[in-house]
Design a protein around this motif. Structure first.
Motif, PDB file in Angstrom:
ATOM      1  N   ALA A   1      47.967  46.694  25.040  1.00  0.00           N
ATOM      2  CA  ALA A   1      48.919  45.662  24.626  1.00  0.00           C
ATOM      3  C   ALA A   1      49.900  46.213  23.600  1.00  0.00           C
ATOM      4  N   ALA A   2      49.394  46.975  22.630  1.00  0.00           N
ATOM      5  CA  ALA A   2      50.260  47.551  21.599  1.00  0.00           C
ATOM      6  C   ALA A   2      51.252  48.535  22.206  1.00  0.00           C
ATOM      7  N   SER A   3      50.785  49.318  23.171  1.00  0.00           N
ATOM      8  CA  SER A   3      51.653  50.300  23.825  1.00  0.00           C
ATOM      9  C   SER A   3      52.759  49.605  24.609  1.00  0.00           C
ATOM     10  N   ARG A   4      52.400  48.523  25.320  1.00  0.00           N
ATOM     11  CA  ARG A   4      53.407  47.798  26.098  1.00  0.00           C
ATOM     12  C   ARG A   4      54.441  47.153  25.185  1.00  0.00           C
ATOM     13  N   LYS A   5      53.974  46.555  24.090  1.00  0.00           N
ATOM     14  CA  LYS A   5      54.894  45.901  23.158  1.00  0.00           C
ATOM     15  C   LYS A   5      55.807  46.900  22.469  1.00  0.00           C
TER      16      LYS A   5
ATOM     17  N   PHE B   1      49.389  52.060  36.018  1.00  0.00           N
ATOM     18  CA  PHE B   1      48.724  51.417  37.141  1.00  0.00           C
ATOM     19  C   PHE B   1      47.210  51.581  37.046  1.00  0.00           C
ATOM     20  N   ASP B   2      46.664  51.345  35.851  1.00  0.00           N
ATOM     21  CA  ASP B   2      45.216  51.253  35.713  1.00  0.00           C
ATOM     22  C   ASP B   2      44.855  49.778  35.585  1.00  0.00           C
ATOM     23  N   LEU B   3      43.584  49.456  35.815  1.00  0.00           N
ATOM     24  CA  LEU B   3      43.173  48.056  35.895  1.00  0.00           C
ATOM     25  C   LEU B   3      43.394  47.292  34.599  1.00  0.00           C
ATOM     26  N   ILE B   4      43.126  47.898  33.464  1.00  0.00           N
ATOM     27  CA  ILE B   4      43.298  47.199  32.191  1.00  0.00           C
ATOM     28  C   ILE B   4      44.774  46.935  31.923  1.00  0.00           C
ATOM     29  N   SER B   5      45.625  47.923  32.151  1.00  0.00           N
ATOM     30  CA  SER B   5      47.063  47.722  31.954  1.00  0.00           C
ATOM     31  C   SER B   5      47.595  46.619  32.857  1.00  0.00           C
ATOM     32  N   LEU B   6      47.142  46.598  34.111  1.00  0.00           N
ATOM     33  CA  LEU B   6      47.629  45.602  35.056  1.00  0.00           C
ATOM     34  C   LEU B   6      47.218  44.194  34.648  1.00  0.00           C
ATOM     35  N   MET B   7      45.976  44.026  34.200  1.00  0.00           N
ATOM     36  CA  MET B   7      45.531  42.699  33.773  1.00  0.00           C
ATOM     37  C   MET B   7      46.206  42.274  32.482  1.00  0.00           C
ATOM     38  N   GLU B   8      46.350  43.212  31.545  1.00  0.00           N
ATOM     39  CA  GLU B   8      46.933  42.882  30.242  1.00  0.00           C
ATOM     40  C   GLU B   8      48.409  42.510  30.366  1.00  0.00           C
ATOM     41  N   SER B   9      49.107  43.054  31.347  1.00  0.00           N
ATOM     42  CA  SER B   9      50.548  42.832  31.465  1.00  0.00           C
ATOM     43  C   SER B   9      50.912  41.684  32.406  1.00  0.00           C
TER      44      SER B   9
ATOM     45  N   GLU C   1      51.119  37.864  33.786  1.00  0.00           N
ATOM     46  CA  GLU C   1      51.196  36.530  33.169  1.00  0.00           C
ATOM     47  C   GLU C   1      49.948  35.697  33.427  1.00  0.00           C
ATOM     48  N   ASP C   2      49.332  35.882  34.590  1.00  0.00           N
ATOM     49  CA  ASP C   2      48.178  35.062  34.945  1.00  0.00           C
ATOM     50  C   ASP C   2      46.873  35.547  34.314  1.00  0.00           C
ATOM     51  N   THR C   3      46.861  36.763  33.785  1.00  0.00           N
ATOM     52  CA  THR C   3      45.598  37.314  33.272  1.00  0.00           C
ATOM     53  C   THR C   3      45.697  37.866  31.848  1.00  0.00           C
ATOM     54  N   ARG C   4      46.899  37.900  31.254  1.00  0.00           N
ATOM     55  CA  ARG C   4      47.030  38.566  29.961  1.00  0.00           C
ATOM     56  C   ARG C   4      46.286  37.846  28.839  1.00  0.00           C
ATOM     57  N   ASP C   5      45.939  36.549  29.043  1.00  0.00           N
ATOM     58  CA  ASP C   5      45.157  35.847  28.025  1.00  0.00           C
ATOM     59  C   ASP C   5      43.659  35.852  28.345  1.00  0.00           C
ATOM     60  N   MET C   6      43.256  36.625  29.354  1.00  0.00           N
ATOM     61  CA  MET C   6      41.844  36.659  29.741  1.00  0.00           C
ATOM     62  C   MET C   6      40.945  37.127  28.597  1.00  0.00           C
ATOM     63  N   ILE C   7      41.464  37.968  27.740  1.00  0.00           N
ATOM     64  CA  ILE C   7      40.678  38.490  26.637  1.00  0.00           C
ATOM     65  C   ILE C   7      40.235  37.378  25.684  1.00  0.00           C
ATOM     66  N   THR C   8      40.905  36.225  25.731  1.00  0.00           N
ATOM     67  CA  THR C   8      40.511  35.093  24.885  1.00  0.00           C
ATOM     68  C   THR C   8      39.439  34.232  25.545  1.00  0.00           C
ATOM     69  N   ARG C   9      39.065  34.580  26.806  1.00  0.00           N
ATOM     70  CA  ARG C   9      38.027  33.839  27.530  1.00  0.00           C
ATOM     71  C   ARG C   9      36.895  34.820  27.853  1.00  0.00           C
ATOM     72  N   PRO C  10      35.941  34.965  26.945  1.00  0.00           N
ATOM     73  CA  PRO C  10      34.916  36.017  27.089  1.00  0.00           C
ATOM     74  C   PRO C  10      34.160  35.983  28.402  1.00  0.00           C
ATOM     75  N   GLU C  11      33.878  34.784  28.931  1.00  0.00           N
ATOM     76  CA  GLU C  11      33.104  34.720  30.165  1.00  0.00           C
ATOM     77  C   GLU C  11      33.882  35.294  31.348  1.00  0.00           C
ATOM     78  N   GLU C  12      35.220  35.123  31.359  1.00  0.00           N
ATOM     79  CA  GLU C  12      36.046  35.701  32.412  1.00  0.00           C
ATOM     80  C   GLU C  12      36.286  37.181  32.173  1.00  0.00           C
ATOM     81  N   PHE C  13      36.489  37.538  30.922  1.00  0.00           N
ATOM     82  CA  PHE C  13      36.743  38.937  30.577  1.00  0.00           C
ATOM     83  C   PHE C  13      35.533  39.784  30.968  1.00  0.00           C
ATOM     84  N   MET C  14      34.333  39.376  30.561  1.00  0.00           N
ATOM     85  CA  MET C  14      33.116  40.108  30.900  1.00  0.00           C
ATOM     86  C   MET C  14      32.874  40.095  32.405  1.00  0.00           C
TER      87      MET C  14
END
Length: 425
Positions: free
Chosen positions: A218-222, A229-237, A239-252
């Protein structure tokens, strides 16, 4: 002749000695003792839509024939993936959810966020890297001396490739395989042997490690860096998944899903392919004589191995299947391992036939909206592995029956001793 391995596990009854209604296809000993084929054969023949009213995982329907499985798998409007796709239910103290356990539209949004990691251009870019890595692994193996193929080859290659698609620290890559084992290994999920304390610690470590990586992305993108094109970058960037980190059950849950998906199919198919070439030496001779058969052999191995034995659904309404009434709320388990051995659809299904016509017509990747996202990457890794094996070795001899995973979900191997014969000069 492969020597048997002595075991302290309980002895299983003959499949045909039991009352049909008492057969429990979810017993993990069927898989760890490699007895599952005879049990599923009987149920396929005599009661293909089979109800078990009492099991450690509660009552459930077993769908065991190929065409019935396709009918369930392609009907997500009636057969829901929510809330989970393994036969057991998660420990409520570790709540998890992921996109394979969701119905549309949320499933479609979250899957789309990561789908491009296995887009054709990315797969093409990975091919040279896979070849480089499997070549280095094979070149370091001992020749003429027994060693464990699972840890030395199958797990090593998959951990390296998982580290790549997650952009995970390479020196810590073996954590990914360990986390995969812990994610699926709980007794309440699959009959596995993972202890609750160890599993909780492992999943906590996984979440903490990926939280750190997510924040770095996230810091690198900002800061203006392009999105990788790695999985974490794709999810973090996205719109539908960038807030997933705030939902632990979905993130895990999604981390576990993507790790398991990237690990188990490839890892156990690589091991299973070596075992198959030992069990069917005429097919190995055919392969050595014509390496152009490797792509077709890959599909045949993935069918024969079926790395993930089942997926479950929940009926959203009453529905009839195979002359049985499945009621709303019932648990329905599609046994891919059984469907892939259904002689009604596949000739001589217990045999590995590397030049089988229409070998790609199998259930191992599923059907419908939940079809395996990384199937082409898994196939590519297995193909390249065998291209490089045939360049180096005349034989990969299995020395004894492999030790199998104690699970009704992961149809795999924990160890397999082999000995290599180098290719004649």
């Amino acid at each position: 002749m492969i020597d048997p391995v002595l075991t302290d596990e309980p002895s299983l009854a003959d499949a045909y000695s039991l009352p049909l209604e008492d057969i429990n296809l979810s017993d993990p000993y069927l898989f760890s003792q490699n007895r599952w084929e005879e049990y599923f054969q009987r149920v396929r023949d005599e009661d293909p839509v089979h109800y078990l009213k009492d099991s450690p995982f509660g009552p459930f329907w077993s769908i065991t024939r190929f065409e019935d499985i396709v009918a369930v798998d392609t009907n997500h409007e009636v057969f829901s993936s929510e809330p989970f796709i393994m036969i057991g239910d998660p420990d409520k103290t570790i709540p998890i959810t992921n996109f394979i356990s969701m119905d549309p539209p949320k499933h479609d949004e979250q899957r789309a966020a990561v789908q491009s990691v296995v887009a054709p251009r990315n797969l093409a870019a990975m091919e040279d890297l896979i070849r480089e890595r499997i070549s280095a692994i094979l070149d370091q193996l001992p020749v003429g001396k027994s060693f464990d193929w699972v840890s030395s080859v199958s797990m090593e290659l998959t951990s390296q490739m998982l580290a790549t698609i997650f952009d995970f620290p390479y020196e810590e890559r073996h954590k990914l395989v360990y986390w995969s084992d812990m994610a699926t290994g709980a007794p309440e999920l699959s009959g596995g042997t993972a202890e609750p304390e160890e599993r909780f610690a492992a999943l906590n470590d996984m979440v903490n490690s990926f939280t750190t990586l997510w924040k770095q992305k996230a810091a690198s993108r900002k800061a203006g860096s392009p999105v990788n094109f790695d999985l974490i970058s794709l999810m973090e960037s996205n719109e539908d998944t960038r807030d997933m980190i705030t939902r632990p059950e979905e993130f895990m849950g999604n981390l576990g899903l993507l790790i398991v998906g990237g690990n188990d199919t490839t890892r156990n198919s690589i091991t299973g392919s070596v075992l198959a070439m030992n069990k069917f030496p005429d097919q190995f001779a055919k392969l050595r004589a014509n390496p152009k058969l490797i792509p077709n052999m890959v599909s045949e191995i993935i069918r024969w191995q079926t790395p993930l034995s089942h997926m479950r659904r929940i009926a959203k309404r009453d529905i009839e299947l195979g002359g049985k009434l499945i009621k709303k709320g019932d648990k329905v388990v599609m046994w891919y391992a059984s469907g892939n051995r259904d002689e009604r659809v596949i000739d001589n299904p217990n045999q590995v036939i590397i030049d089988r016509a229409n070998a790609r017509h199998h259930l191992s990747f599923g059907f419908g909206i939940h079809r395996c996202m990384g199937n082409r990457l898994g196939e590519m890794q297995l193909r390249i592995t065998w291209e490089e094996i045939l360049k180096r070795f005349d034989d990969v001899k299995v020395m004894e029956e492999p030790e199998r995973v104690h699970s009704n979900f992961v149809n795999g191997y924990s160890s397999m001793q082999v000995k290599l014969t180098p290719k004649a000069a």
